[in-house]
Motif scaffolding. Structure first.
Motif, PDB file in Angstrom:
ATOM      1  N   ASP A 134      10.071  -1.399   8.862  1.00 42.94           N
ATOM      2  CA  ASP A 134       9.170  -0.357   9.231  1.00 42.94           C
ATOM      3  C   ASP A 134       7.828  -0.940   9.173  1.00 42.94           C
ATOM      4  OD1 ASP A 134       7.340   1.824   9.943  1.00 42.94           O
ATOM      5  OD2 ASP A 134       8.391   3.430   8.946  1.00 42.94           O
ATOM      6  N   ASP A 135       7.332  -1.885   9.812  1.00 44.42           N
ATOM      7  CA  ASP A 135       6.142  -2.693   9.829  1.00 44.42           C
ATOM      8  C   ASP A 135       4.796  -1.783   9.528  1.00 44.42           C
ATOM      9  OD1 ASP A 135       7.421  -5.004   9.598  1.00 44.42           O
ATOM     10  OD2 ASP A 135       7.223  -5.587  11.557  1.00 44.42           O
ATOM     11  N   ALA A 136       4.659  -0.696  10.335  1.00 48.70           N
ATOM     12  CA  ALA A 136       3.702   0.205  10.281  1.00 48.70           C
ATOM     13  C   ALA A 136       3.362   1.005   9.018  1.00 48.70           C
ATOM     14  CB  ALA A 136       3.824   1.401  11.569  1.00 48.70           C
ATOM     15  N   LYS A 137       4.485   1.202   8.218  1.00 52.12           N
ATOM     16  CA  LYS A 137       4.403   1.784   7.026  1.00 52.12           C
ATOM     17  C   LYS A 137       4.284   0.895   5.944  1.00 52.12           C
ATOM     18  CE  LYS A 137       6.733   5.204   4.377  1.00 52.12           C
ATOM     19  NZ  LYS A 137       7.779   6.107   3.970  1.00 52.12           N
ATOM     20  N   VAL A 138       4.863  -0.401   6.140  1.00 53.79           N
ATOM     21  CA  VAL A 138       4.286  -1.263   5.094  1.00 53.79           C
ATOM     22  C   VAL A 138       2.885  -1.726   5.386  1.00 53.79           C
ATOM     23  CG1 VAL A 138       4.491  -3.770   4.635  1.00 53.79           C
ATOM     24  CG2 VAL A 138       6.626  -2.616   5.305  1.00 53.79           C
ATOM     25  N   GLU A 139       2.282  -1.924   6.407  1.00 52.04           N
ATOM     26  CA  GLU A 139       0.802  -2.057   6.520  1.00 52.04           C
ATOM     27  C   GLU A 139       0.114  -0.846   5.761  1.00 52.04           C
ATOM     28  OE1 GLU A 139      -0.619  -4.588   7.388  1.00 52.04           O
ATOM     29  OE2 GLU A 139       1.174  -5.814   7.591  1.00 52.04           O
ATOM     30  N   ALA A 140       0.462   0.403   6.119  1.00 55.05           N
ATOM     31  CA  ALA A 140      -0.246   1.340   5.723  1.00 55.05           C
ATOM     32  C   ALA A 140      -0.262   1.631   4.122  1.00 55.05           C
ATOM     33  CB  ALA A 140       0.288   2.835   6.320  1.00 55.05           C
ATOM     34  N   LEU A 141       0.847   1.023   3.691  1.00 59.15           N
ATOM     35  CA  LEU A 141       0.813   1.102   2.171  1.00 59.15           C
ATOM     36  C   LEU A 141       0.265  -0.041   1.415  1.00 59.15           C
ATOM     37  CD1 LEU A 141       4.621   2.561   1.814  1.00 59.15           C
ATOM     38  CD2 LEU A 141       2.517   3.527   0.826  1.00 59.15           C
ATOM     39  N   LEU A 180       7.843   2.503  -2.472  1.00 59.73           N
ATOM     40  CA  LEU A 180       7.974   2.823  -0.990  1.00 59.73           C
ATOM     41  C   LEU A 180       7.626   1.997   0.107  1.00 59.73           C
ATOM     42  CD1 LEU A 180       5.891   6.297  -1.462  1.00 59.73           C
ATOM     43  CD2 LEU A 180       8.261   6.058  -1.031  1.00 59.73           C
ATOM     44  N   ALA A 181       6.916   0.846  -0.365  1.00 59.49           N
ATOM     45  CA  ALA A 181       6.581  -0.456   0.286  1.00 59.49           C
ATOM     46  C   ALA A 181       7.808  -1.192   0.682  1.00 59.49           C
ATOM     47  CB  ALA A 181       5.327  -1.096   0.125  1.00 59.49           C
ATOM     48  N   ALA A 182       8.624  -1.253  -0.363  1.00 59.00           N
ATOM     49  CA  ALA A 182       9.807  -2.216  -0.410  1.00 59.00           C
ATOM     50  C   ALA A 182      10.877  -1.366   0.236  1.00 59.00           C
ATOM     51  CB  ALA A 182      10.287  -2.342  -1.818  1.00 59.00           C
ATOM     52  N   ILE A 183      10.850   0.037   0.543  1.00 60.35           N
ATOM     53  CA  ILE A 183      11.771   0.449   1.308  1.00 60.35           C
ATOM     54  C   ILE A 183      11.528   0.579   2.746  1.00 60.35           C
ATOM     55  CG2 ILE A 183      12.678   2.773   1.751  1.00 60.35           C
ATOM     56  CD1 ILE A 183      12.437   3.723  -1.213  1.00 60.35           C
ATOM     57  N   ALA A 184      10.263   0.621   3.116  1.00 57.89           N
ATOM     58  CA  ALA A 184       9.810   0.311   4.388  1.00 57.89           C
ATOM     59  C   ALA A 184       9.912  -0.941   4.929  1.00 57.89           C
ATOM     60  CB  ALA A 184       8.133   0.652   4.569  1.00 57.89           C
ATOM     61  N   ALA A 185       9.897  -2.297   4.073  1.00 55.93           N
ATOM     62  CA  ALA A 185      10.354  -3.505   4.474  1.00 55.93           C
ATOM     63  C   ALA A 185      11.836  -3.554   4.772  1.00 55.93           C
ATOM     64  CB  ALA A 185       9.734  -4.175   3.329  1.00 55.93           C
ATOM     65  N   MET A 186      12.461  -2.935   3.659  1.00 57.31           N
ATOM     66  CA  MET A 186      14.014  -2.974   4.098  1.00 57.31           C
ATOM     67  C   MET A 186      14.386  -2.435   5.389  1.00 57.31           C
ATOM     68  SD  MET A 186      15.487  -2.552   0.075  1.00 57.31           S
ATOM     69  CE  MET A 186      17.009  -3.002   0.801  1.00 57.31           C
ATOM     70  N   GLU A 187      13.605  -1.463   5.758  1.00 60.17           N
ATOM     71  CA  GLU A 187      13.992  -0.628   6.948  1.00 60.17           C
ATOM     72  C   GLU A 187      13.188  -1.232   8.076  1.00 60.17           C
ATOM     73  OE1 GLU A 187      14.919   3.780   5.578  1.00 60.17           O
ATOM     74  OE2 GLU A 187      12.823   3.400   5.695  1.00 60.17           O
ATOM     75  N   ILE A 237       6.453  -7.843  -1.311  1.00 57.64           N
ATOM     76  CA  ILE A 237       6.709  -7.006  -0.092  1.00 57.64           C
ATOM     77  C   ILE A 237       7.009  -7.962   0.866  1.00 57.64           C
ATOM     78  CG2 ILE A 237       5.926  -5.363   1.367  1.00 57.64           C
ATOM     79  CD1 ILE A 237       7.111  -4.242  -1.340  1.00 57.64           C
ATOM     80  N   GLU A 238       5.896  -8.957   1.116  1.00 55.32           N
ATOM     81  CA  GLU A 238       5.832  -9.901   2.200  1.00 55.32           C
ATOM     82  C   GLU A 238       7.036 -10.847   2.070  1.00 55.32           C
ATOM     83  OE1 GLU A 238       4.154  -9.812   4.954  1.00 55.32           O
ATOM     84  OE2 GLU A 238       2.616  -8.221   3.972  1.00 55.32           O
ATOM     85  N   THR A 239       7.418 -11.113   0.887  1.00 56.26           N
ATOM     86  CA  THR A 239       8.942 -11.786   0.887  1.00 56.26           C
ATOM     87  C   THR A 239       9.959 -11.216   1.479  1.00 56.26           C
ATOM     88  OG1 THR A 239       8.044 -12.736  -1.259  1.00 56.26           O
ATOM     89  CG2 THR A 239      10.392 -13.037  -0.680  1.00 56.26           C
ATOM     90  N   GLU A 240      10.127  -9.746   0.967  1.00 52.83           N
ATOM     91  CA  GLU A 240      11.041  -8.946   1.538  1.00 52.83           C
ATOM     92  C   GLU A 240      10.995  -8.669   3.038  1.00 52.83           C
ATOM     93  OE1 GLU A 240      13.782  -7.465   0.401  1.00 52.83           O
ATOM     94  OE2 GLU A 240      13.594  -8.199  -1.641  1.00 52.83           O
ATOM     95  N   ARG A 241       9.904  -8.609   3.621  1.00 51.56           N
ATOM     96  CA  ARG A 241       9.764  -8.645   5.058  1.00 51.56           C
ATOM     97  C   ARG A 241      10.352  -9.766   5.879  1.00 51.56           C
ATOM     98  NH1 ARG A 241       3.713  -6.514   6.348  1.00 51.56           N
ATOM     99  NH2 ARG A 241       4.428  -6.173   8.668  1.00 51.56           N
ATOM    100  N   ALA A 242       9.902 -11.052   5.094  1.00 53.95           N
ATOM    101  CA  ALA A 242      10.214 -12.160   5.873  1.00 53.95           C
ATOM    102  C   ALA A 242      11.813 -12.231   5.744  1.00 53.95           C
ATOM    103  CB  ALA A 242       9.380 -13.282   5.237  1.00 53.95           C
ATOM    104  N   ILE A 243      12.242 -11.972   4.737  1.00 51.50           N
ATOM    105  CA  ILE A 243      13.880 -12.027   4.505  1.00 51.50           C
ATOM    106  C   ILE A 243      14.680 -11.288   5.462  1.00 51.50           C
ATOM    107  CG2 ILE A 243      15.767 -11.510   3.031  1.00 51.50           C
ATOM    108  CD1 ILE A 243      13.880 -12.469   0.509  1.00 51.50           C
ATOM    109  N   ASN A 244      14.051  -9.820   5.703  1.00 50.90           N
ATOM    110  CA  ASN A 244      14.462  -8.975   6.682  1.00 50.90           C
ATOM    111  C   ASN A 244      14.518  -9.487   8.146  1.00 50.90           C
ATOM    112  OD1 ASN A 244      15.662  -7.177   4.581  1.00 50.90           O
ATOM    113  ND2 ASN A 244      13.740  -6.285   4.271  1.00 50.90           N
TER     114      ASN A 244
END
Length: 204
Positions: free
Chosen positions: A144-151, A135-142, A164-171
């Motif tokens: 959705d920083d708020a959801k990532v932080e919540a998860l 779910l966090a990976a999906i949020a990172a792809m979308e 997950i942080e790698t995915e966020r940075a890539i996106n």
């Protein structure tokens, strides 16, 4: 399983031979020897599954075991061979009869970029830590920083948080941060998980 079957057959044969030779043998010593033998035969599997960081040797190991769909799926997905990964996934579904395979389906759909299907499969994952990770990976792809932080507090394993942080940075096209997080993810895990992370971000 193959090692266990081999040991059972060998143990049965030894029992017959000892019976014909009228030689008594302590049952618990015999059981202990079988356990030790099973452990020795399984050492390679255990090493590559949980402890190795040698990507080249792990890949050779997976190629050798590719006939088993679990290993075949990991190999093909890690290498980005998605049509073959799908075939291996279908074979795994048949072998395991759908039990606890939602995590593999979710990983596959994440890799092909089908977020809708990945979300559907995520809801079927029984293991809470893996469900939250997907779910966090999906949020990172979308993005959705708020959801990532919540998860993130639910991601108990260090490598999960770094991936997950790698995915966020890539996106966000922040490649320097992505590389830094990737290295931290690799430093915090071993075995097949190390192999999958290394291969997925090999060109980063």
């Amino acid at each position: 399983m193959k090692h266990l079957l081999l040991l059972v057959v060998i143990g049965f044969a030894i029992g017959i031979v000892l019976g014909f030779m009228n030689i008594s043998f302590n049952f618990w010593i015999f059981v202990g020897l079988l356990v030790v033998a099973f452990f020795v035969l399984s050492l390679q599997d255990i090493r590559f599954m949980f402890f190795s960081k040698d990507v080249e040797k792990m890949e050779k190991y997976l190629i050798k075991k590719k006939h088993e769909p679990y290993y075949g799926f990991i190999l093909e997905l890690a290498n980005g061979n998605l049509p073959e990964a799908k075939k291996q996934l279908e074979d795994l579904e048949k072998k395991w009869k759908g039990k606890k395979t939602a995590i593999f389906r979710a990983q596959y759909y994440l890799r092909v970029g089908n977020i809708v299907r990945a979300k559907e499969e995520a809801e079927l994952i029984e293991q809470p830590d893996m469900k939250n990770y997907v779910l966090a990976a999906i949020a990172a792809m979308e993005k959705d920083d708020a959801k990532v932080e919540a998860l993130k507090p639910a991601l108990k394993k260090e490598w999960m948080r770094h991936v997950i942080e790698t995915e966020r940075a890539i996106n966000k096209k922040n490649l320097s941060v992505a590389k830094e997080k990737k290295e931290k993810a690799l430093a915090s895990t071993k075995g097949l998980q190390y192999f999958m992370i290394f291969k997925e971000y090999e060109n980063l």
